[in-house]
Design an enzyme around this catalytic site. Structure first.
Site, PDB file in Angstrom:
ATOM      1  N   TYR A 154      -0.942  13.664   3.242  1.00 11.94           N
ATOM      2  CA  TYR A 154      -1.035  12.386   3.535  1.00 11.94           C
ATOM      3  C   TYR A 154      -2.419  11.852   3.830  1.00 11.94           C
ATOM      4  O   TYR A 154      -2.956  10.917   3.164  1.00 11.94           O
ATOM      5  CB  TYR A 154      -0.071  11.846   4.458  1.00 11.94           C
ATOM      6  CG  TYR A 154       0.114  10.313   4.479  1.00 11.94           C
ATOM      7  CD1 TYR A 154       0.825   9.392   3.770  1.00 11.94           C
ATOM      8  CD2 TYR A 154      -0.431   9.738   5.856  1.00 11.94           C
ATOM      9  CE1 TYR A 154       0.685   8.073   3.954  1.00 11.94           C
ATOM     10  CE2 TYR A 154      -0.261   8.345   5.981  1.00 11.94           C
ATOM     11  CZ  TYR A 154       0.474   7.555   5.131  1.00 11.94           C
ATOM     12  OH  TYR A 154       0.527   5.976   4.997  1.00 11.94           O
ATOM     13  N   ARG A 212       2.108   5.109  21.158  1.00 10.39           N
ATOM     14  CA  ARG A 212       0.864   5.091  20.711  1.00 10.39           C
ATOM     15  C   ARG A 212       0.206   3.751  19.996  1.00 10.39           C
ATOM     16  O   ARG A 212      -0.899   3.651  19.683  1.00 10.39           O
ATOM     17  CB  ARG A 212       0.486   6.139  19.659  1.00 10.39           C
ATOM     18  CG  ARG A 212       1.518   5.847  18.445  1.00 10.39           C
ATOM     19  CD  ARG A 212       1.303   7.292  17.257  1.00 10.39           C
ATOM     20  NE  ARG A 212       1.477   6.701  16.151  1.00 10.39           N
ATOM     21  CZ  ARG A 212       1.584   7.193  15.065  1.00 10.39           C
ATOM     22  NH1 ARG A 212       1.732   8.406  15.158  1.00 10.39           N
ATOM     23  NH2 ARG A 212       1.909   6.707  13.971  1.00 10.39           N
TER      24      ARG A 212
HETATM   25  N1  LIG Z   1       4.628   1.575   7.225  1.00 12.62           N
HETATM   26  C1  LIG Z   1       3.529   2.181   7.951  1.00 12.62           C
HETATM   27  O1  LIG Z   1       3.517   2.411   8.869  1.00 12.62           O
HETATM   28  C2  LIG Z   1       2.130   2.450   6.885  1.00 12.62           C
HETATM   29  C3  LIG Z   1       0.843   2.685   7.589  1.00 12.62           C
HETATM   30  C4  LIG Z   1      -0.282   2.780   6.810  1.00 12.62           C
HETATM   31  C5  LIG Z   1      -0.048   2.712   5.582  1.00 12.62           C
HETATM   32  N2  LIG Z   1       1.179   2.352   4.566  1.00 12.62           N
HETATM   33  C6  LIG Z   1       0.975   2.669   3.376  1.00 12.62           C
HETATM   34  O2  LIG Z   1       1.553   1.279   2.845  1.00 12.62           O
HETATM   35  C7  LIG Z   1       2.029   1.270   1.577  1.00 12.62           C
HETATM   36  C8  LIG Z   1       3.590   0.807   1.816  1.00 12.62           C
HETATM   37  O3  LIG Z   1       4.421   1.357   2.869  1.00 12.62           O
HETATM   38  P1  LIG Z   1       5.794   0.970   3.350  1.00 12.62           P
HETATM   39  O4  LIG Z   1       5.721   1.515   4.784  1.00 12.62           O
HETATM   40  O5  LIG Z   1       5.882  -0.665   3.011  1.00 12.62           O
HETATM   41  O6  LIG Z   1       6.740   1.913   2.137  1.00 12.62           O
HETATM   42  P2  LIG Z   1       8.313   1.553   1.717  1.00 12.62           P
HETATM   43  O7  LIG Z   1       8.546   2.836   1.575  1.00 12.62           O
HETATM   44  O8  LIG Z   1       8.880   0.862   2.865  1.00 12.62           O
HETATM   45  O9  LIG Z   1       7.904   0.695   0.439  1.00 12.62           O
HETATM   46  C9  LIG Z   1       7.302   1.445  -0.560  1.00 12.62           C
HETATM   47  C10 LIG Z   1       7.838   1.288  -1.890  1.00 12.62           C
HETATM   48  O10 LIG Z   1       6.972   1.897  -2.958  1.00 12.62           O
HETATM   49  C11 LIG Z   1       8.095   2.685  -3.653  1.00 12.62           C
HETATM   50  N3  LIG Z   1       7.476   3.541  -4.210  1.00 12.62           N
HETATM   51  C12 LIG Z   1       7.517   5.051  -3.759  1.00 12.62           C
HETATM   52  N4  LIG Z   1       6.729   5.550  -4.642  1.00 12.62           N
HETATM   53  C13 LIG Z   1       6.731   5.063  -5.957  1.00 12.62           C
HETATM   54  C14 LIG Z   1       6.308   5.439  -7.262  1.00 12.62           C
HETATM   55  N5  LIG Z   1       5.951   6.798  -7.341  1.00 12.62           N
HETATM   56  N6  LIG Z   1       6.285   4.649  -8.231  1.00 12.62           N
HETATM   57  C15 LIG Z   1       6.545   3.323  -7.706  1.00 12.62           C
HETATM   58  N7  LIG Z   1       7.076   2.840  -6.743  1.00 12.62           N
HETATM   59  C16 LIG Z   1       7.249   3.624  -5.692  1.00 12.62           C
HETATM   60  C17 LIG Z   1       9.304   2.687  -3.092  1.00 12.62           C
HETATM   61  O11 LIG Z   1      10.295   2.742  -4.010  1.00 12.62           O
HETATM   62  C18 LIG Z   1       9.320   1.505  -2.223  1.00 12.62           C
HETATM   63  O12 LIG Z   1       9.900   0.365  -2.667  1.00 12.62           O
HETATM   64  C19 LIG Z   1       2.274   2.948   1.380  1.00 12.62           C
HETATM   65  O13 LIG Z   1       1.106   3.211   0.418  1.00 12.62           O
HETATM   66  C20 LIG Z   1       1.979   3.720   2.654  1.00 12.62           C
HETATM   67  O14 LIG Z   1       1.269   4.897   2.864  1.00 12.62           O
HETATM   68  C21 LIG Z   1       2.026   2.160   5.383  1.00 12.62           C
END
Ligand SMILES: NC(=O)c1ccc[n+]([C@@H]2O[C@H](COP(=O)([O-])OP(=O)(O)OC[C@H]3O[C@@H](n4cnc5c(N)ncnc54)[C@H](O)[C@@H]3O)[C@@H](O)[C@H]2O)c1
Length: 252
Positions: A154, A212
């Site tokens: 990741y 954290r």
């Molecule tokens: N939540 C956190 O703490 C956090 C922190 C840093 C970065 N992020 C990043 O933010 C972004 C969104 O995260 P989130 O926590 O809202 O995630 P989430 O899992 O709640 O939502 C992500 C959405 O993306 C969709 N998805 C996943 N793989 C896919 C694919 N191959 N094709 C199409 N759709 C796809 C899922 O179905 C879901 O609806 C991600 O890139 C994640 O890495 C999240």
């Protein structure tokens, strides 16, 4: 309205940060193309936004597939004839060190978190450039610039997002295309809740996530969406190639 009539693609729009961004962009007047793997919640969100007289095209598909990315750009152009904003938000988190990481998990992480951005940007840049430019926003993480323990693949994928962002920003500045990325800390979304629920001791895992946080709380999806709106809109028109941490002071 900050995105009046602008056409914006958001990936991973059916949940978490993507969903919060879709709601905010819709309120700000954008015409939306919402993309997600999960058809049902995607269609539910689309109906909800359409009931508020918002214009939405929803596309269910896996953005790690080149054919899906091509179809996202083609269908956007067929429906709206232009593209102003691409928010590459979708991503997955597989835990574990690089030594524990299987080749399959490595590949899946790179395909969803990084290759999809290359594919969508490759399609978006020419059509954005043809209409004077646009804004691309890529989702990284604090794990991108700083690394995070026990998230080997990741962290590598999210560091790659920084490289992709800067490279595109430099190459297409003359076309009027701005490219920035967002590096959130820990945000309270369905994916985070699922990871906590699946850990051996969910109560302890939740406590550890909170411990954290210098602000004593997790981030909210709406707090990340607000930054995405700033980067999508003309408010940030002098900004490109930047990685912005929004992490409640986690990495001060
Ligand atoms: N939540 C956190 O703490 C956090 C922190 C840093 C970065 N992020 C990043 O933010 C972004 C969104 O995260 P989130 O926590 O809202 O995630 P989430 O899992 O709640 O939502 C992500 C959405 O993306 C969709 N998805 C996943 N793989 C896919 C694919 N191959 N094709 C199409 N759709 C796809 C899922 O179905 C879901 O609806 C991600 O890139 C994640 O890495 C999240």
């Amino acid at each position: 309205m900050k995105l009046d009539r602008k056409v914006a693609i958001i990936t991973g729009a059916a949940a978490g940060i993507g969903e919060a961004s879709a709601r905010l962009f819709a309120r700000e007047g954008a015409r939306l193309v919402l993309v997600d793997l999960e058809k049902e919640p995607l269609e539910k969100l689309t109906s909800e936004l359409e009931a508020l007289s918002r214009v939405v095209l929803d596309i269910a598909g896996d953005i790690s597939a080149p054919s899906v990315c091509e179809s996202v750009i083609d269908r956007t152009m067929a429906r709206f004839g232009r593209l102003d904003v691409l928010f590459n938000n979708a991503g997955i988190v597989l835990s574990g060190t690089l030594v524990e990481c299987t080749e399959e998990d490595w590949q899946k992480t790179m395909d969803v978190n990084l290759k999809s951005m290359y594919l969508l940007c490759r399609g978006a840049v020419p059509v954005m450039g043809a209409h004077g430019g646009g804004s691309i926003i890529n989702m990284s993480s604090v794990a991108g610039p700083t690394g995070v323990a026990n998230r080997g693949a990741y962290s590598v994928s999210k560091a790659g997002v920084l490289g992709l962002t800067k490279s595109l920003a430099m190459d297409f500045i003359k076309e009027g295309i701005r490219v920035n990325c967002i590096c959130p800390g820990t945000v309270d979304t369905p994916s985070l809740r699922k990871r906590i629920a699946n850990s051996p001791d969910p109560k302890e895992a939740h406590k550890a996530f909170l411990a954290r946080q210098p602000m004593g709380r997790l981030g909210l999806p709406e707090e990340i969406a607000a930054l995405a709106l700033f980067l999508a809109s003309d408010d940030s028109k002098y900004m490109t190639g930047q990685a912005i941490l929004v992490d409640g002071g986690m990495k001060l």
